[in-house]
Design a protein around this motif. Structure first.
Motif, PDB file in Angstrom:
ATOM      1  N   LYS A   4       0.834  -1.205   0.000  1.00  0.00           N
ATOM      2  CA  LYS A   4       0.000   0.000   0.000  1.00  0.00           C
ATOM      3  C   LYS A   4       0.866   1.252   0.000  1.00  0.00           C
ATOM      4  O   LYS A   4       0.600   2.215  -0.729  1.00  0.00           O
ATOM      5  CB  LYS A   4      -0.919  -0.016   1.222  1.00  0.00           C
ATOM      6  N   ASP A 149      -6.855  13.467   8.676  1.00  0.00           N
ATOM      7  CA  ASP A 149      -5.987  12.745   7.745  1.00  0.00           C
ATOM      8  C   ASP A 149      -5.793  13.485   6.431  1.00  0.00           C
ATOM      9  O   ASP A 149      -5.023  13.051   5.571  1.00  0.00           O
ATOM     10  CB  ASP A 149      -6.576  11.357   7.437  1.00  0.00           C
ATOM     11  N   ASP A 196      -5.219  11.869   1.250  1.00  0.00           N
ATOM     12  CA  ASP A 196      -5.649  11.184   2.470  1.00  0.00           C
ATOM     13  C   ASP A 196      -4.470  10.355   2.947  1.00  0.00           C
ATOM     14  O   ASP A 196      -4.163   9.305   2.387  1.00  0.00           O
ATOM     15  CB  ASP A 196      -6.855  10.294   2.169  1.00  0.00           C
ATOM     16  N   LYS A 198      -3.982   8.634   5.594  1.00  0.00           N
ATOM     17  CA  LYS A 198      -4.274   7.355   6.239  1.00  0.00           C
ATOM     18  C   LYS A 198      -4.659   6.289   5.228  1.00  0.00           C
ATOM     19  O   LYS A 198      -4.149   5.159   5.260  1.00  0.00           O
ATOM     20  CB  LYS A 198      -5.396   7.526   7.268  1.00  0.00           C
ATOM     21  N   GLN A 199      -5.563   6.653   4.312  1.00  0.00           N
ATOM     22  CA  GLN A 199      -6.006   5.690   3.320  1.00  0.00           C
ATOM     23  C   GLN A 199      -5.084   5.633   2.098  1.00  0.00           C
ATOM     24  O   GLN A 199      -5.283   4.817   1.210  1.00  0.00           O
ATOM     25  CB  GLN A 199      -7.433   6.028   2.872  1.00  0.00           C
ATOM     26  N   ARG A 201      -4.401   7.898  -0.508  1.00  0.00           N
ATOM     27  CA  ARG A 201      -5.056   8.233  -1.770  1.00  0.00           C
ATOM     28  C   ARG A 201      -4.900   9.723  -2.064  1.00  0.00           C
ATOM     29  O   ARG A 201      -4.735  10.518  -1.145  1.00  0.00           O
ATOM     30  CB  ARG A 201      -6.543   7.867  -1.727  1.00  0.00           C
TER      31      ARG A 201
END
Length: 254
Positions: A4, A149, A196, A198-199, A201
């Motif tokens: 990721k 975030d 973002d 945290k995610q 993106r």
């Protein structure tokens, strides 16, 4: 590095290579930028003669129109008949969804061809899908990020004239705290990016499609302040900068 993280590093590097952000060249810089101190100082929301010189028209959103008239601006409702006669406004702020009336998409595109700056402040997800398809691009939906975030990436300094220097921060600009969402799309010129952290993106929070002599700028996608919030300095200054972001149409209206 996780799969990721590796994927995000590639996405961030590709984004920054095509959407410049001052002082941020790659994913490593982005992480440093995200943890850096936010901007300090107040937003200058003074209405200038250049704002008053533009013809601004609204398609919906009459609460905005009343407030902006109080700023001394040349504002009114959009007049389709005037446009059909060749009297195009400098800016159209749109709060209605596409196809609200028959032929409205083509009418807005015609205004843009002649130099009008068409700005969506509501129904931006629908307009993003419509305009992307109409112009041969792709719209893939909305990204929502938790405020803590979210990292804002200023790709168009002109859009943020009058704001403090440095990293935009929700605490200093409430607009950014309440609208942490953006759009996945292709072919756009990104004016404000949203990462973002945290995610992992990145998307466009304020996107623009140049068209003819004008452009469509897609803000949001869900900008719905009530009348009393329109005067909030960061939101007010954003609107003022949008009004003067493109050159005036300079057309003659009879």
């Amino acid at each position: 590095m996780s799969t990721k993280e590796c994927g995000f590093s590639k996405t961030a590097n590709e984004y920054l290579a095509t959407h410049p952000v001052a002082g941020v060249a790659d994913c490593g810089d982005l992480k440093k930028y995200a943890s850096s101190a936010a901007w300090k100082g107040s937003v200058d929301a003074t209405v200038q003669p250049c704002h008053k010189a533009r013809r601004v028209r609204f398609w919906g959103a009459l609460e905005h129109m009343a407030v902006m008239r109080g700023w001394g601006l040349d504002v009114d409702e959009f007049d389709p008949e005037a446009a059909s006669r060749g009297c195009y406004p400098d800016v159209i702020f749109c709060h209605l969804q596409p196809n609200y009336t028959f032929g409205d998409v083509e009418q807005m595109l015609d205004a843009m061809r002649h130099g009008t700056h068409f700005v969506t402040l509501q129904a931006t997800d629908m307009w993003s899908a419509t305009l992307a398809k109409r112009l041969g691009h792709t719209y893939s939906g909305v990204m929502n990020a938790a405020p803590q975030d979210a990292v804002w990436l200023v790709n168009c300094p002109k859009l943020f004239e009058g704001f403090p220097a440095g990293r935009p921060d929700a605490g200093s600009a409430p607009y950014f705290r309440s609208h942490t969402c953006g759009m996945y799309m292709t072919g756009e010129r990104c004016l404000l990016g949203l990462a973002d952290m945290k995610q992992k993106r990145i998307c466009s929070a304020i996107a623009q499609y140049p068209y003819g002599k004008g452009a469509a700028t897609l803000v949001g996608p869900f900008v719905t302040p009530v009348a009393k919030e329109i005067n909030e300095p960061s939101y007010k200054r954003l609107l003022l900068n949008l009004i003067t972001l493109l050159p005036p149409v300079c057309g003659k209206c009879s």
